[in-house]
Design an enzyme around this catalytic site. Structure first.
Site, PDB file in Angstrom:
ATOM      1  N   HIS A   1       0.842  -1.194   0.000  1.00  0.00           N
ATOM      2  CA  HIS A   1       0.000   0.000   0.000  1.00  0.00           C
ATOM      3  C   HIS A   1       0.881   1.249   0.000  1.00  0.00           C
ATOM      4  O   HIS A   1       1.304   1.705   1.061  1.00  0.00           O
ATOM      5  CB  HIS A   1      -0.905   0.005   1.237  1.00  0.00           C
TER       6      HIS A   1
ATOM      7  N   HIS B   1      -4.246   3.074  -3.404  1.00  0.00           N
ATOM      8  CA  HIS B   1      -4.380   2.599  -2.027  1.00  0.00           C
ATOM      9  C   HIS B   1      -3.634   1.291  -1.810  1.00  0.00           C
ATOM     10  O   HIS B   1      -2.766   1.211  -0.932  1.00  0.00           O
ATOM     11  CB  HIS B   1      -5.856   2.402  -1.671  1.00  0.00           C
TER      12      HIS B   1
ATOM     13  N   GLU C   1     -16.316  -5.180  25.359  1.00  0.00           N
ATOM     14  CA  GLU C   1     -15.392  -6.324  25.424  1.00  0.00           C
ATOM     15  C   GLU C   1     -14.261  -6.221  24.407  1.00  0.00           C
ATOM     16  O   GLU C   1     -13.098  -6.507  24.723  1.00  0.00           O
ATOM     17  CB  GLU C   1     -16.148  -7.641  25.206  1.00  0.00           C
TER      18      GLU C   1
ATOM     19  N   HIS D   1     -26.332 -17.052  26.181  1.00  0.00           N
ATOM     20  CA  HIS D   1     -25.191 -16.776  27.044  1.00  0.00           C
ATOM     21  C   HIS D   1     -24.318 -18.007  27.294  1.00  0.00           C
ATOM     22  O   HIS D   1     -23.239 -17.879  27.871  1.00  0.00           O
ATOM     23  CB  HIS D   1     -25.671 -16.221  28.388  1.00  0.00           C
TER      24      HIS D   1
END
Length: 685
Positions: A33, A268, A422, A484
């Protein structure tokens, strides 16, 4: 008072050197890049020549400024800067960009290339790592700095791009950084309006300034990041003056500046064509037919920067010696932590248990370990993603890491309230670990470690030492149900190289998990813990469990071995007891950590999972992976269920009575099959 920008005669040449080297590095590899390195060249030059404090000859100097390239695909820029500054990265290394076993891989890798602080490439991770690095400096400065001894005062600088700001992990980290008022964090946002799909107008049209103002950041602007060195300088200088807020500098650049394709996504992620590279060099006044050209004045400029860095480190070392005279205890502790050494005898604080001790949830056993170690290991810096009362990660009497003016804690506090973030938590913890002198531990439910999978993977790849306290680790969490209950999570984590996944069965095994995790300087650990109570087992010891697997209950001439982990080990023992009453001999093996067991010598492993009888695995999770250690597997092949945990276990047949029945079917099958039953560990490869 913001200092004034002073232009240097070599500025233009140095920037042109960075741009043309970026084109050559990517061009020779025919991969990479070039666009972002070319666009960010002026910002990189101003940052590293005017502000950045580091000593390339001593790249681990503790009070160095930290640099993070969050848009890691632009790593040609970072490698070029490291080379020019005199880190252990030669011109031949630049020429080996993206080649096998080179020091210049396709994205920056910590603990691989000299001068790379954190591994980046998966977008947004580096941004969050930068927040962790800034927290680390803030915390250690609060703990150890004294009047006239401003020992730990470095800045963290992050280059980031549009892609990083699109990723959710950066939002989580930026929100927390604003709340924590991290004035030592400076982010330079490469606002070039280009991503792989083209102009960011197709997907990313939010007002970045308003977003970061809402987070509580200082937002600065540079309208011409391609040429206006004074504006770049002034923005960084202003950011350094702000002590109560992190800063983001919105730097408007042109991707691939100087190329025929500048400003387009074509530059890019693809090398420039040969004629484009030659034209670029001609524009810069460089020999168009000469590759990897670096004018002597460029090297001289960066040598001077490196010499200044060496002087800064020498002054810091002198201050540290004086600190030892004034504050001998603090000096000794900080020196030990910087060296990565644990205090003598800390292991003696690990709790031990007898079978007569009361049953407790392993999450509670974890809390007991942390409470025992916390006073002896000041490097432990804990936290939870809004589950403190469930994870039991906050030691009684500890102080939260908070801005002092909030009244909620102070910067010397050792417990971070990560909020429901998290992924951000995991990536921030990687930054804490990368800084040094800190061993972070973080808490959530095992199921929600999946939210942080990208950060966990980079922990392992980067060799960061950190500990996940992952509670509520099976269908044993009961009523919260399948949403869960982690079924597949353990299999995923066990598959990650250089990650130790522990699932302890009792108190001694929980202590063993922490023992190994804290000794593992280059390996992260996930300690998977139960919500329900577990009995302390006859035959378990810290020493035996620390080998990752061991024979918990032994018999001669066994008809079957059951190998299990965590909360199911006691169920396996119950089954063995029922079978013994029927004259059937069953050995029980506890296997709390596969990867640690795998590192034991072959003779030991074969003595644990020995030949002569079939081996049945038992775990209230997916059976994926147990085939390596057993002939037959019993576990879950679908989702869990909502209800009281004992009823859930009964529903899926994970009870002593049913496992005894399953065991008899396995024994009968292998007797009927006939022939010797070899250990599952016997393999050609």
């Amino acid at each position: 008072m913001v200092s004034k920008f002073t232009p240097e005669p070599t500025d233009a040449t140095c920037i042109s050197t960075i741009r043309t080297l970026a084109a050559d590095v990517v061009g020779k590899a025919n991969s990479g890049h070039p666009g972002a390195p070319m666009g960010l060249a002026p910002a990189a030059h101003v940052l590293f020549t005017r502000f950045f404090h580091a000593n390339p000859a001593s790249s681990k100097w503790f009070n160095r400024d930290r640099f993070v390239l969050s848009n890691g695909h632009a790593c040609a820029l970072q490698y070029i800067m490291l080379h020019l500054l005199g880190y252990k990265l030669s011109m031949d290394d630049l020429k080996a960009f993206r080649q096998i076993d080179s020091l210049t891989p396709g994205h920056p890798e910590a603990n691989h290339t000299d001068g790379i602080e954190v591994t980046t490439g998966p977008l947004g991770q580096g941004f969050a790592n930068g927040v962790g690095l800034a927290i680390a400096q803030t915390h250690l400065g609060a703990v150890y700095n004294r009047e006239n001894f401003d020992l730990i005062n470095n800045y963290t600088y992050v280059f980031t791009g549009d892609g990083c700001l699109m990723e959710g992990v950066s939002s989580e980290a930026a929100s927390l950084a604003g709340h924590l008022k991290l004035g030592n964090l400076i982010v330079i946002y490469d606002d070039n309006h280009i991503s792989i799909d083209g102009d960011t107008a197709v997907a990313f049209t939010e007002n970045v300034e308003q977003r970061f103002l809402a987070y509580g950041w200082q937002v600065l602007h540079v309208d011409d990041g391609d040429n206006d060195l004074a504006a770049i300088y002034n923005a960084i200088a202003t950011a350094r003056e702000e002590k109560e807020k992190p800063s983001i500098i919105c730097l408007r650049t042109t991707i691939g500046y100087g190329s025929k394709q500048q400003g387009t996504h074509g530059v890019h992620g693809s090398p420039l064509k040969a004629d484009d590279i030659q034209a670029l060099k001609s524009k810069c006044g460089f020999p168009p037919d000469q590759s990897f050209y670096v004018p002597e004045e460029t090297y001289a400029t960066y040598r001077a920067v490196a010499l200044q860095g060496a002087r800064l480190e020498a002054a810091w070392k002198s201050l540290f010696v004086k600190y030892a005279d004034a504050y001998p205890e603090e000096h000794a502790e900080l020196a030990r932590r910087i060296a990565g050494k644990l205090p003598e005898g800390w292991e003696q604080r690990l709790p031990t248990y007898k079978p007569t001790d009361p049953a407790q949830a392993s999450r509670k056993l974890s809390e007991i370990v942390l409470s025992a170690l916390y006073p002896a290991l000041p490097e432990l810096l804990g936290g939870s993603a809004d589950l403190t009362g469930s994870n039991l990660t906050r030691v009684k009497g500890s102080v939260d890491f908070q801005p002092p003016d909030t009244g909620l804690g102070d910067y010397g506090g050792r417990y971070i309230r990560y909020g429901v973030r998290e992924h951000g938590m995991g990536a921030i913890a990687n930054g804490l670990s990368a800084y040094g002198a800190i061993i972070p531990y973080v808490g959530t439910f095992l199921n929600f470690v999946s939210y942080a999978a990208g950060a966990v993977r980079l922990s392992a790849l980067s060799k960061h030492q950190l500990i996940w306290v992952a509670t509520h680790d099976s269908i044993g969490l009961g009523e919260d149900g399948p949403t869960h209950q982690p079924i597949e999570t353990a299999a995923h984590l066990r598959a990650i190289p250089n990650l130790d996944f522990w699932r302890p069965a009792d108190g001694n095994e929980t202590s063993a998990a922490y023992l190994v995790a804290l000794k593992s300087k280059t390996t992260p650990s996930v300690i998977s813990l139960s919500r329900q109570n577990l009995p302390n087992l006859e035959g378990s010891t810290i020493e035996r469990a620390a080998r990752g697997g061991y024979v918990l209950y032994d018999v001669e001439g066994e008809d079957l071995t059951i190998v299990s982990s965590g909360s199911e080990v006691s169920i396996a023992l119950e089954a063995a007891s029922k079978l013994k009453a029927e004259g059937i001999n069953v050995r029980i093996v506890s296997l709390p950590c596969w990867s640690v067991f795998d590192r034991q010598d072959r003779e030991y492993k074969l003595s644990v999972l020995r030949s002569g009888a079939p081996i049945l695995s038992l775990e209230a999770l997916s059976t994926l992976g147990w085939q390596k250690y057993s002939h037959e597997q019993y576990g879950l092949d679908g989702w869990g269920a909502s209800g009281p945990y004992k009823k859930v276990y009964e529903k899926f047949g994970i009870t002593g009575t049913n496992i005894a029945s399953v065991s008899k079917r396995v024994i009968a099958f292998y007797k009927q099959k006939g022939g010797e039953v070899g250990s599952p560990l016997f393999k050609a490869l």
